[in-house]
Design an enzyme around this catalytic site. Sequence first.
Site, short mmCIF file in Angstrom:
data_model
loop_
_atom_site.label_atom_id
_atom_site.label_comp_id
_atom_site.label_asym_id
_atom_site.label_seq_id
_atom_site.Cartn_x
_atom_site.Cartn_y
_atom_site.Cartn_z
N LYS A 167 6.88 8.24 10.54
CA LYS A 167 6.86 8.95 9.27
C LYS A 167 6.25 10.34 9.46
CE LYS A 167 4.25 5.67 7.79
NZ LYS A 167 3.30 4.84 6.99
N ASP A 223 3.11 0.79 3.52
CA ASP A 223 2.20 1.31 4.53
C ASP A 223 1.02 0.34 4.64
OD1 ASP A 223 1.12 3.19 6.35
OD2 ASP A 223 -0.09 4.06 4.76
N ASP A 244 -2.63 1.20 6.34
CA ASP A 244 -3.92 1.85 6.11
C ASP A 244 -3.88 2.70 4.85
OD1 ASP A 244 -5.59 1.13 8.52
OD2 ASP A 244 -3.82 1.94 9.52
N ASP A 262 0.34 5.76 0.55
CA ASP A 262 -0.82 6.47 0.00
C ASP A 262 -0.76 7.96 0.31
OD1 ASP A 262 -1.41 5.84 2.83
OD2 ASP A 262 -3.35 6.77 2.41
#
Length: 262
Positions: free
Chosen positions: A183, A12, A14, A208
């Site tokens: 996602k 990922d 961010d 995250d």
Amino acid sequence: MDTRPIETWLTDMDGVLVHEDVPIPGAQEFVEALKASGLPFQVLTNNSIFTPRDLRARLLGSGMDVPEESIWTSALATAQFLHDQRPGGTAYVVGEAGLTTAMHDIGYVMTDRDPDYVVLGETRTYSFEAITRAIRLVDGGARFIATNPDVSGPSQHGMLPATGSVAALISTATGRRPYFIGKPNPLMMRTALNRVNAHSETTVMIGDRMDTDIISGLEAGLRTVLVATGSTRPDEVERFPYRPTMVCDSIADLVGLVGKGL
């Protein structure tokens, strides 16, 4: 513990590599380790606003040189899905350059006259007129697709409504739910893997968020790593009915694992 070497990395963006435009410590070293290893990798984002060229420039500004072809967005995944489902179709698109460019690139015609699909993406300036038109087209029979289900996103001024919130508005008005591509749909992972001819058994997904990155990686058959630099705190992991393969403080902890197993 799975000792098979990792041959492909998905990560990922961010919360893993950057916060807004500030690099997370270790991210630059991790990207350089990936490039030096020669292993294929993809940086994934549910953000459909920007093109890969835009995102490459953003990452360059944060000190990371990621090639355009190594960036996979929910807009690109949505366009790929539509191309596979109905090549050369038509769509009414609510979104910005990341989505409209991806739709143009697969040869779709964008129209508000009896389109095959209404495609909803993220935008910083949702037009009530455009949303109303989308509602009427979905109500009239257009198939409803949305790039991602995120209901909110950050900005310099605080929380912003995102694709999922606007999709809920359209769904409430029409009684029809969209098919979300990004996602936590594992389709996002599968299309990223297909792009680099990779296998799920030898791929790791770094994220995250337990409820998007980790669940979609798990459902796609990947090993998963949760980093504690974003949305899900380590003490929250036990609340979920599934677990990542590994939890670590940040991407810096993974630099030494490039080319090895977990």
